[in-house]
Design an enzyme around this catalytic site. Structure first.
Site, short mmCIF file in Angstrom:
data_model
loop_
_atom_site.label_atom_id
_atom_site.label_comp_id
_atom_site.label_asym_id
_atom_site.label_seq_id
_atom_site.Cartn_x
_atom_site.Cartn_y
_atom_site.Cartn_z
N MET A 1 34.96 -37.50 -37.81
CA MET A 1 35.86 -37.49 -36.65
C MET A 1 37.30 -37.13 -37.01
O MET A 1 38.24 -37.68 -36.45
CB MET A 1 35.80 -38.85 -35.95
CG MET A 1 34.39 -39.24 -35.52
SD MET A 1 33.54 -37.99 -34.52
CE MET A 1 34.48 -38.11 -33.00
N ARG A 2 37.47 -36.19 -37.92
CA ARG A 2 38.81 -35.74 -38.30
C ARG A 2 38.84 -34.21 -38.29
O ARG A 2 37.90 -33.56 -38.72
CB ARG A 2 39.21 -36.26 -39.67
CG ARG A 2 39.33 -37.77 -39.66
CD ARG A 2 40.05 -38.34 -40.85
NE ARG A 2 40.21 -39.77 -40.61
CZ ARG A 2 41.25 -40.31 -40.00
NH1 ARG A 2 42.25 -39.55 -39.60
NH2 ARG A 2 41.31 -41.61 -39.78
N HIS B 1 27.49 -30.22 -33.05
CA HIS B 1 28.24 -30.72 -31.89
C HIS B 1 27.27 -30.95 -30.74
O HIS B 1 26.41 -30.09 -30.47
CB HIS B 1 29.31 -29.71 -31.49
CG HIS B 1 30.17 -30.18 -30.36
ND1 HIS B 1 31.17 -31.10 -30.53
CD2 HIS B 1 30.15 -29.87 -29.03
CE1 HIS B 1 31.74 -31.34 -29.37
NE2 HIS B 1 31.14 -30.61 -28.44
#
Length: 197
Positions: A97-98, A116
């Protein structure tokens, strides 16, 4: 489950949470669906369950706290050094999540892929399943794509769609995960074999 025993290509997986896609990749290495092995898990949340999965599967882990570094570039320099030392050929983001900086993109550009939970370019960002659900779409899906400096914007490698007309977002999330795991493994296999370029 067998340990991460593949002898071929060297993969690194980046994850921040539960790690079901990480385990799907490691399992595919162990049973021969991928001619590869996961040589490093990178996790930005040391307490995340993915770290337990990695320990059980015998995968080396670098779990770090971003706040312990002066900048994103600083911790990515450490990551790039570890990837280089282990001869990593492909970086697979799996719920990491970066946003990556130029440090990672310059070092491994064209060798970083992500999964995704939407049919890109629709519903980019961290809440894609819920966003699509609330919008009311009837066809959902999953995308594997290259990572560049645009959020969820790199070249698409593979997509898979499915219909859902129900009203339970948790049921929908389970369906997305059921599609994600085999699609990601198939896409990685194609990349390692020189297809999907």
């Amino acid at each position: 489950m067998e340990r991460n025993v593949g002898k071929g290509h060297r993969l690194a997986v980046f994850a921040s949470g539960n790690g079901s896609n990480f385990e799907a990749i490691a399992a595919a290495c162990a049973d021969g669906r991928l001619d590869a092995r996961v040589v490093l898990l990178v996790c930005d949340r040391p307490g995340a369950y993915v770290c337990e999965r990695a320990a059980r599967l015998g995968v080396e882990t670098f779990a770090f706290r971003p706040k312990d570094y002066v900048s994103k570039e600083a911790y990515e320099q450490d990551i790039v050094r570890m990837l280089d030392e282990r001869g990593v050929e492909l970086v697979c983001l799996a719920g990491y999540m970066r946003i990556l900086s130029r440090v990672m993109l310059d070092a491994y550009g064209g060798r970083i892929v992500n999964i995704h939970p939407s049919l890109l370019p629709a519903f980019k960002g961290a809440h894609a399943i819920r966003d699509a659900f609330e919008y009311g779409v009837k066809v959902y899906g999953v995308t594997v794509h290259y990572v560049n400096d645009e959020l969820d914007g790199g070249k698409i490698i593979a997509q898979r769609a499915f219909d859902y007309t129900g009203a339970d977002v948790q049921e929908l999330e389970a369906m997305v995960h059921a599609v994600e795991h085999p699609l990601y493994v198939e896409a990685i296999a194609g990349l390692l074999a020189g297809r999907n370029r």
